[in-house]
Design an enzyme around this catalytic site. Sequence first.
Site, PDB file in Angstrom:
ATOM      1  N   HIS A   1       1.172   6.563  -0.297  1.00  0.00           N
ATOM      2  CA  HIS A   1       0.906   6.287   1.116  1.00  0.00           C
ATOM      3  C   HIS A   1       2.267   6.114   1.795  1.00  0.00           C
ATOM      4  O   HIS A   1       3.036   7.061   1.857  1.00  0.00           O
ATOM      5  CB  HIS A   1       0.028   5.043   1.230  1.00  0.00           C
ATOM      6  CG  HIS A   1      -0.696   4.923   2.536  1.00  0.00           C
ATOM      7  ND1 HIS A   1      -1.931   4.333   2.664  1.00  0.00           N
ATOM      8  CD2 HIS A   1      -0.350   5.311   3.792  1.00  0.00           C
ATOM      9  CE1 HIS A   1      -2.330   4.362   3.922  1.00  0.00           C
ATOM     10  NE2 HIS A   1      -1.374   4.934   4.622  1.00  0.00           N
TER      11      HIS A   1
ATOM     12  N   GLU B   1       1.609  11.799   4.705  1.00  0.00           N
ATOM     13  CA  GLU B   1       1.326  10.474   5.259  1.00  0.00           C
ATOM     14  C   GLU B   1       2.570   9.818   5.849  1.00  0.00           C
ATOM     15  O   GLU B   1       2.527   9.224   6.900  1.00  0.00           O
ATOM     16  CB  GLU B   1       0.729   9.584   4.166  1.00  0.00           C
ATOM     17  CG  GLU B   1       0.648   8.113   4.512  1.00  0.00           C
ATOM     18  CD  GLU B   1      -0.212   7.823   5.724  1.00  0.00           C
ATOM     19  OE1 GLU B   1      -1.165   8.570   5.959  1.00  0.00           O
ATOM     20  OE2 GLU B   1       0.074   6.828   6.422  1.00  0.00           O
ATOM     21  N   ASP B   2       3.702   9.952   5.187  1.00  0.00           N
ATOM     22  CA  ASP B   2       4.901   9.264   5.659  1.00  0.00           C
ATOM     23  C   ASP B   2       6.126  10.112   5.356  1.00  0.00           C
ATOM     24  O   ASP B   2       6.105  10.990   4.483  1.00  0.00           O
ATOM     25  CB  ASP B   2       5.017   7.888   4.978  1.00  0.00           C
ATOM     26  CG  ASP B   2       5.895   6.928   5.764  1.00  0.00           C
ATOM     27  OD1 ASP B   2       6.368   7.305   6.857  1.00  0.00           O
ATOM     28  OD2 ASP B   2       6.099   5.794   5.293  1.00  0.00           O
TER      29      ASP B   2
END
Length: 210
Positions: free
Chosen positions: A92, A26-27
């Site tokens: 996240h 995601e990141d």
Amino acid sequence: MGIFKTIHNHKPGPCRVVPGIVNGSEDIYVLPNGLAFISSGISLDHYTKGNDPRIRQFEGGIYRFDFNKPDEEAKLIPIEGDVLKNNGLRPHGLDVWQDGKTGKVRLFVVNHYPPVDVIEVFDFDQERMVLKHYKTIQDKLFYSVNDVAATGPDSFYFTNDGYHHGIKRVFEGLLMRAWSNIGYYDGKEAKIIMDRGHEFNGINMSPDKK
């Protein structure tokens, strides 16, 4: 809904699939020395808030990848502390604060754990390559957190990318409702600093920290 959108393929240079991460990424944050932190394993409970019982069995993780050794795979970083036992980890967005004098690395990670969103804070042991859980930050203004931008050892900006969850979240996006916002946590409490946006997602600071 992207019906008339044109996608232009672009490759900045030679690329390859990096093995080691199964559940997507995601990141990513890259330290000046080339070591990257990657969040992996965000689950649908970010939108359903745990309505599917299978989600509770899901576990995410933080991986590292060394750009100085591009032929190696990404590796899961062990975590020391009670975060996995108490909350579980479904990461996240993430960001890093690094002390300019000591080089200490502190990692801030958005964690979606039903029924709340929290920010997990870790200290990175660069010799042992492990994350030490420092603390969990919870606030009533953390309700749909997407990303975080660290401004100090205990402070950060954050984005709420929407207001609702589940089917209401779908209609929120389709109807282009400006119900997302940007907040700031000063080490003690959070406050909203920019309201009425449409699906605020990632957030970052310029190199001069503005």
